[in-house]
Write an enzyme that holds these catalytic residues in place. Sequence first.
Site, PDB file in Angstrom:
ATOM      1  N   ASP A   1       0.862  -1.188   0.000  1.00 36.85           N
ATOM      2  CA  ASP A   1       0.000   0.000   0.000  1.00 36.85           C
ATOM      3  C   ASP A   1       0.894   1.232   0.000  1.00 36.85           C
ATOM      4  OD1 ASP A   1      -2.631   1.279   0.155  1.00 36.85           O
ATOM      5  OD2 ASP A   1      -1.974   1.963   2.113  1.00 36.85           O
TER       6      ASP A   1
ATOM      7  N   TYR B   1      -0.630   8.617  -2.849  1.00 35.17           N
ATOM      8  CA  TYR B   1      -0.622   8.291  -4.275  1.00 35.17           C
ATOM      9  C   TYR B   1      -1.823   8.903  -4.998  1.00 35.17           C
ATOM     10  CZ  TYR B   1       3.045   4.649  -4.158  1.00 35.17           C
ATOM     11  OH  TYR B   1       4.231   3.963  -4.062  1.00 35.17           O
ATOM     12  N   GLY B   2      -2.882   9.177  -4.257  1.00 33.48           N
ATOM     13  CA  GLY B   2      -4.154   9.556  -4.872  1.00 33.48           C
ATOM     14  C   GLY B   2      -4.102  10.803  -5.739  1.00 33.48           C
TER      15      GLY B   2
ATOM     16  N   ASN C   1      -6.235   1.113  -3.495  1.00 34.60           N
ATOM     17  CA  ASN C   1      -7.142   1.332  -4.619  1.00 34.60           C
ATOM     18  C   ASN C   1      -6.492   2.158  -5.721  1.00 34.60           C
ATOM     19  OD1 ASN C   1     -10.145   0.376  -4.122  1.00 34.60           O
ATOM     20  ND2 ASN C   1      -9.267   0.909  -2.158  1.00 34.60           N
ATOM     21  N   THR C   2      -5.708   3.158  -5.348  1.00 31.37           N
ATOM     22  CA  THR C   2      -5.072   3.994  -6.363  1.00 31.37           C
ATOM     23  C   THR C   2      -4.075   3.182  -7.180  1.00 31.37           C
ATOM     24  OG1 THR C   2      -5.328   5.944  -4.952  1.00 31.37           O
ATOM     25  CG2 THR C   2      -3.764   6.104  -6.762  1.00 31.37           C
TER      26      THR C   2
ATOM     27  N   CYS D   1     -11.622   2.884  -0.490  1.00 27.01           N
ATOM     28  CA  CYS D   1     -10.313   3.322   0.000  1.00 27.01           C
ATOM     29  C   CYS D   1     -10.090   2.597   1.312  1.00 27.01           C
ATOM     30  CB  CYS D   1     -10.266   4.834   0.210  1.00 27.01           C
ATOM     31  SG  CYS D   1      -8.738   5.408   1.010  1.00 27.01           S
ATOM     32  N   THR D   2      -8.904   2.047   1.487  1.00 32.03           N
ATOM     33  CA  THR D   2      -8.654   1.195   2.649  1.00 32.03           C
ATOM     34  C   THR D   2      -8.509   1.981   3.951  1.00 32.03           C
ATOM     35  OG1 THR D   2      -6.307   1.186   2.026  1.00 32.03           O
ATOM     36  CG2 THR D   2      -7.659  -0.682   1.299  1.00 32.03           C
TER      37      THR D   2
END
Length: 275
Positions: free
Chosen positions: A12, A44-45, A76-77, A194-195
């Site tokens: 992640d 990262y988003g 997710n990104t 999103c985690t």
Amino acid sequence: MSVFSQPIGVFDSGYGGLTVLREIVQKLPQYDYVYLGDNARTPYGTRSFDTVYHYTLECVRHLFDQGCRLVILACNTASAKALRNIQQLDLPTLAPDRRVLGVIRPTTEVIGNYSKTGEVGVLATRGTVTSESYLVEIEKFFPNLNVYQEACPMWVPLVENGEYASPGADYFVRQHIDRLLAQSPDIDTILLACTHYPLLIDKIRQAAPVGTTILSQGRIVAESLADYLQRHPELEAQCSKHGKRTFLTTDSTDDFDRQATIFYGQPVQSGHLAL
């Protein structure tokens, strides 16, 4: 790490993937796992597709160096912006005998099973929303489902600054739930794409209409991984099974250990990985 250890890698950009790892470990405790958080370069988003792809590939290669035969992008990104390129362009030459999986596909394969109205909402970072990965993937499995997205740029900073339980978080949670439901009042299922967002789940439940199904990804991904390993016995046999957990961060280990305990649910002691 022993040369005989072949753990399952979990990657992640920061801490959020620990909510996924927690569910995976609960479901499949016998395996060895190594978690890598690229905290030095998070978030990262807000970064470009190309940057996320290169950062993610670099971290995947480090996990391969740790002996991982299988790596889960619990981000997710990264799943939206890097997974396909890594699977199609890099693995065939870099490591054809290894596998990299994401968190988007497992979720989109089942999300339609939870909705009675056929109207679902996706709450995510701006990067994930912009990628439209959820729209594309859900369309493959549930073409009749209506999907509405809402970017929640303040939620990750709230969580990572320890404000997820504060009264101030209520405002931002309700703001984005209201914006999502303004797109369709018939939404009966909301996916936390999103985690980080499971740490806000109590506030999300309070802000959403009674009876709304709120889905977080950890349990779904854990079930999907168990199924994947069962369907790929040759890969499963290569995964070492000593119940060992290793945590790595590209930033301060003290900071990581303090924050990671919140996401993982128990104390964490990490090592530093210099990129």
